[in-house]
Design a protein around this motif. Structure first.
Motif, PDB file in Angstrom:
ATOM      1  N   THR A   5      82.297  30.773  34.176  1.00 19.02           N
ATOM      2  CA  THR A   5      81.490  30.623  32.970  1.00 19.02           C
ATOM      3  C   THR A   5      81.985  29.443  32.178  1.00 19.02           C
ATOM      4  O   THR A   5      83.105  28.996  32.327  1.00 19.02           O
ATOM      5  CB  THR A   5      81.567  31.890  32.102  1.00 19.02           C
ATOM      6  OG1 THR A   5      82.891  32.035  31.643  1.00 19.02           O
ATOM      7  CG2 THR A   5      81.160  33.123  32.892  1.00 19.02           C
ATOM      8  N   SER A 179      65.209  34.579  39.917  1.00 18.17           N
ATOM      9  CA  SER A 179      66.634  34.769  39.620  1.00 18.17           C
ATOM     10  C   SER A 179      67.429  34.980  40.905  1.00 18.17           C
ATOM     11  O   SER A 179      68.563  34.499  41.026  1.00 18.17           O
ATOM     12  CB  SER A 179      66.819  35.962  38.679  1.00 18.17           C
ATOM     13  OG  SER A 179      66.209  35.721  37.431  1.00 18.17           O
ATOM     14  N   SER A 191      72.748  35.027  37.577  1.00 19.95           N
ATOM     15  CA  SER A 191      71.614  35.535  36.824  1.00 19.95           C
ATOM     16  C   SER A 191      71.374  36.984  37.201  1.00 19.95           C
ATOM     17  O   SER A 191      71.402  37.349  38.380  1.00 19.95           O
ATOM     18  CB  SER A 191      70.362  34.702  37.114  1.00 19.95           C
ATOM     19  OG  SER A 191      69.286  35.133  36.331  1.00 19.95           O
ATOM     20  N   THR A 200      65.170  38.361  33.000  1.00 22.13           N
ATOM     21  CA  THR A 200      65.753  37.178  32.361  1.00 22.13           C
ATOM     22  C   THR A 200      65.154  37.017  30.977  1.00 22.13           C
ATOM     23  O   THR A 200      63.940  36.846  30.836  1.00 22.13           O
ATOM     24  CB  THR A 200      65.484  35.926  33.212  1.00 22.13           C
ATOM     25  OG1 THR A 200      65.967  36.151  34.528  1.00 22.13           O
ATOM     26  CG2 THR A 200      66.170  34.716  32.610  1.00 22.13           C
ATOM     27  N   LEU A 204      69.155  30.270  31.572  1.00 20.63           N
ATOM     28  CA  LEU A 204      70.541  30.295  32.042  1.00 20.63           C
ATOM     29  C   LEU A 204      70.753  29.070  32.911  1.00 20.63           C
ATOM     30  O   LEU A 204      69.936  28.779  33.791  1.00 20.63           O
ATOM     31  CB  LEU A 204      70.803  31.574  32.836  1.00 20.63           C
ATOM     32  CG  LEU A 204      72.211  31.782  33.396  1.00 20.63           C
ATOM     33  CD1 LEU A 204      73.202  31.992  32.255  1.00 20.63           C
ATOM     34  CD2 LEU A 204      72.233  32.988  34.333  1.00 20.63           C
ATOM     35  N   LEU A 225      75.732  30.729  28.028  1.00 18.93           N
ATOM     36  CA  LEU A 225      74.761  30.839  29.116  1.00 18.93           C
ATOM     37  C   LEU A 225      74.869  29.667  30.083  1.00 18.93           C
ATOM     38  O   LEU A 225      73.907  29.350  30.782  1.00 18.93           O
ATOM     39  CB  LEU A 225      73.338  30.924  28.550  1.00 18.93           C
ATOM     40  CG  LEU A 225      73.042  32.148  27.679  1.00 18.93           C
ATOM     41  CD1 LEU A 225      71.612  32.098  27.156  1.00 18.93           C
ATOM     42  CD2 LEU A 225      73.273  33.433  28.461  1.00 18.93           C
ATOM     43  N   ARG A 226      76.029  29.037  30.117  1.00 21.11           N
ATOM     44  CA  ARG A 226      76.246  27.916  31.030  1.00 21.11           C
ATOM     45  C   ARG A 226      77.277  28.334  32.076  1.00 21.11           C
ATOM     46  O   ARG A 226      78.334  28.854  31.747  1.00 21.11           O
ATOM     47  CB  ARG A 226      76.726  26.675  30.272  1.00 21.11           C
ATOM     48  CG  ARG A 226      75.770  26.252  29.166  1.00 21.11           C
ATOM     49  CD  ARG A 226      76.258  25.033  28.420  1.00 21.11           C
ATOM     50  NE  ARG A 226      75.409  24.735  27.267  1.00 21.11           N
ATOM     51  CZ  ARG A 226      75.557  23.695  26.472  1.00 21.11           C
ATOM     52  NH1 ARG A 226      76.561  22.849  26.691  1.00 21.11           N
ATOM     53  NH2 ARG A 226      74.751  23.494  25.451  1.00 21.11           N
ATOM     54  N   ARG A 227      76.971  28.102  33.327  1.00 18.42           N
ATOM     55  CA  ARG A 227      77.812  28.541  34.428  1.00 18.42           C
ATOM     56  C   ARG A 227      78.088  27.396  35.383  1.00 18.42           C
ATOM     57  O   ARG A 227      77.471  26.340  35.312  1.00 18.42           O
ATOM     58  CB  ARG A 227      77.126  29.690  35.199  1.00 18.42           C
ATOM     59  CG  ARG A 227      76.730  30.883  34.347  1.00 18.42           C
ATOM     60  CD  ARG A 227      77.956  31.671  33.886  1.00 18.42           C
ATOM     61  NE  ARG A 227      77.553  32.905  33.228  1.00 18.42           N
ATOM     62  CZ  ARG A 227      77.345  33.019  31.926  1.00 18.42           C
ATOM     63  NH1 ARG A 227      77.502  31.961  31.142  1.00 18.42           N
ATOM     64  NH2 ARG A 227      76.991  34.176  31.403  1.00 18.42           N
TER      65      ARG A 227
END
Length: 675
Positions: A5, A179, A191, A200, A204, A225-227
């Motif tokens: 993450t 997703s 997701s 959702t 994302l 919400l950033r991966r």
């Protein structure tokens, strides 16, 4: 396996479950002891700082939930420092399957050059569009230019950001499996998937490389919400370097906010992967609301038929062919046989069938580094299509020579140029009659004129009011006609601008024609008793056919007039001499001899009218030329006044339209999309 993450310091995992600044779980492989990358840069999570109480709810990263102390420290009293980092490193060696720790959300790596070089066709088109909008603000409604302004703003924002990243959104209807496809491409359960709809709730993002913070900020995707994807094979990771994948909510979600987020993000990303399933691939909402309006963005569009594992036998190929047919009906070009267009393929995100092909296509697409340019070019094309009705004319609008001549003729008719010419001709012939006529006939004409109502100055009365009103209407009709001729074929806003310029210039035109016509006739305003001024003024303001030239501007006399006057004097003297001679013989003063004095008197009586008739015949040509010259002067004066007040403003509007038309052509000339 879980994904990394991009949560920043203090970003919560749930209500009351947060970590204080710098309290990480341990170093990430390949990163420095402080949690930063090997090159000293952090990941791209730069969203707003969210801690404890306003955390994001259930943990989706697979790191688990931890109850921290009141002061934000992790359980066990660990503090950030050398001992903590060494202990975390030892823990990592013993538990290699645990997910890496969160990284700082601020990406301090500088952005690199933009996608669009300054000398590229797209740059020229954007400059032309900017000039087009600037030239049109005073003529078009703000709503007409809103889309073009938005495209310019978004293009400027995108060009300021990273050029080595390609932002691709995954969009689709509920239950289409977008997703699942997102997770399959990322190689990790990033997701959330499930049977609950909608699943959702917010966009994302998953970034394969650093430096995408600015792009994600532009999409308003927060750091929580950033991966980052799960590391895979070196070849696969290398091909997708620069990819930023965004999973969107359902475009047909029952929640209005979800649909609004989809529309907002779709307007900002570089490319879109539309995921459809065998049940909803022909959904009217998808085709009418998205695919058909975005048909011009075919080069940055992927259409994926998912869930083919549910189709038996050759059903998948049949559904795929039908999907291609629907896309063709939507006007979207298909990228087949080497032609540019949308990429259409089938896969199963659940079983992995076809996902490798999509990954390979995405890799080539991302490494090409032209997605943003294509997207912006398609946006410019779409804006140009919206502006086409207000810029593209039918035929070749403008003021031709024929329209100008007809306008001059109508003004000449309104000003009474023909009547003024005829009056000048009559005046010239009257002057010739006065100079060359017999004194007895001139005396009789004067006597007759004194007996008429109004006396000798009856021409000063001018035209009746109804004729004056008719002439003013003629001027207005001439202005309306030339405005309609100039606006014929123009788009609505520019036609309206031309008509307004003509009407505004026509204000005070009858009065201006009056003044200039008086100057052309050689008269001056001397009051109501000046028959010359009154006659011409009535002809201009009232359009009367009885326009009279002024007495103050008598026609010139030709060189033969003195001889004719002398001959008429001789004839008159002969009449007088013969009459006196004959009278003297009758009363006996002179010797009788009636023949000679009678012949002398008869010669005078016959010679006078003969000289007058000869002069009248000789005066016809000069009188006609004098009348024609007076008509020409008045016509030119009226035409010059009409040109300065009406034609020149109309021509200026037409020139302005041609300028914006050239800018519009420059916007559409170097289109790089498939349309």
């Amino acid at each position: 396996m879980t994904a990394v993450t991009d949560e920043g310091p203090g970003q919560g995992r749930g209500p009351g479950q947060g970590r204080g600044p710098g309290q990480g779980r341990g170093p990430v492989p390949g990163r420095g002891p402080d949690g930063s990358g090997a090159d000293g840069s952090g990941l791209d999570g730069s969203g707003p700082d969210r801690s404890g109480a306003d955390g994001s709810g259930p943990d989706r990263s697979g790191l688990g939930e931890h109850s921290g102390h009141a002061d934000g420290r992790p359980p066990g009293g660990w503090d950030d420092g050398l001992i903590a980092r060494r202990a975390a490193a030892a823990t990592e060696d013993t538990a290699p399957d645990e997910a890496p720790a969160a990284v700082p959300e601020d990406d301090v790596r500088p952005q690199v050059e933009a996608y669009v070089p300054s000398d590229s066709p797209l740059s020229s088109r954007l400059d032309a569009l900017r000039e087009l909008v600037g030239l049109s603000r005073a003529r078009l409604e703000r709503a007409d230019l809103a889309e073009a302004g938005r495209v310019l703003d978004e293009a400027a924002a995108r060009r300021r950001l990273s050029s080595r990243h390609t932002v691709v959104a995954i969009a689709g209807a509920s239950g289409s499996g977008k997703s699942t496809l997102f997770n399959s491409l990322a190689g990790a359960q990033i997701s959330e998937t499930g049977l609950r709809r909608p699943t959702t709730a917010a966009p994302l993002a998953c970034s394969w490389t650093d430096g995408a913070a600015g792009l994600l900020d532009r999409l308003a995707i927060p750091g929580r919400l950033r991966r980052r994807p799960q590391p895979g094979s070196a070849a696969a990771d290398e091909a997708l370097q620069g990819l930023v994948l965004v999973d969107l909510p359902d475009h047909d979600s029952a929640a209005r906010g979800h649909r609004d987020q989809v529309d907002r993000v779709l307007a900002l990303v570089d490319a879109v992967i539309w995921v459809v399933d065998p049940e909803k691939y022909a959904d009217a909402a998808l085709h009418e609301r998205y695919l058909r309006p975005l048909a011009g963005h075919a080069e940055v569009t992927f259409v994926v038929l998912n869930q083919i594992d549910r189709l038996p036998g050759e059903a998948a190929d049949q559904v795929l062919d039908d999907l291609r047919r629907l896309l063709d009906e939507d006007g979207m070009a298909l990228g087949e046989h080497g032609e540019p267009g949308a990429t259409v393929l089938s896969l199963s995100a659940l079983t992995g069938e076809g996902v490798g092909e999509l990954r390979e296509l995405l890799g080539r697409f991302v490494q090409d580094r032209t997605a943003a340019t294509r997207r912006l070019s398609a946006d410019v094309d779409a804006a140009a299509d919206r502006l086409r009705p207000v810029y593209v004319a039918e035929g070749r609008p403008g003021l031709g020579e024929r329209a100008r001549e007809e306008f001059a003729d109508r003004l000449a008719e309104a000003v009474g140029a023909a009547a003024a010419g005829q009056a000048a001709e009559r005046e010239w012939r009257r002057n010739a009659g006065r100079a060359c006529g017999t004194p007895w006939l001139r005396l009789w004409r004067w006597y007759e004129s004194t007996r008429r109502p109004g006396g000798p100055d009856r021409g000063a009365l001018g035209a009746p009011p109804e004729e004056q009103l008719t002439a003013r209407q003629r001027v207005e009709q001439a202005v309306r006609t030339v405005a309609d001729d100039a606006a014929d074929g123009l788009p609505g806003p520019w036609a309206q601008a031309v008509r307004e310029a003509a009407v505004h210039g026509a204000q005070g035109l009858p009065e201006a024609l009056d003044e200039l016509a008086g100057r052309a006739a050689g008269t001056e305003s001397r009051g109501a008793d000046d028959s010359g001024k009154a006659g011409v003024a009535a002809g201009v303001r009232g359009g009367t056919a009885q326009a009279q030239p002024g007495r103050g501007s008598k026609p010139p006399r030709p060189a033969w007039w003195p001889a004719a006057v002398l001959a008429q004097v001789v004839m008159t003297l002969l009449q007088i001499f013969g009459g006196l001679w004959l009278a003297g013989q009758i009363i006996g003063v002179l010797q009788p001899g009636l023949l000679t004095p009678a012949l002398v008197m008869l010669a005078g009586i016959i010679g006078g009218p003969l000289v007058e008739w000869s002069c009248a015949a000789a005066a016809r040509g000069p009188a006609r030329r004098y009348g024609q010259e007076a008509e020409r002067r008045l016509r030119e004066t009226a035409a010059a006044c009409g040109r300065a007040r009406v034609l020149d403003p109309v021509s200026a509007e037409l020139v302005r339209y041609r300028e914006v038309r050239e800018r519009f052509v420059a916007v559409t000339e170097f289109s790089t999309t498939s349309r």
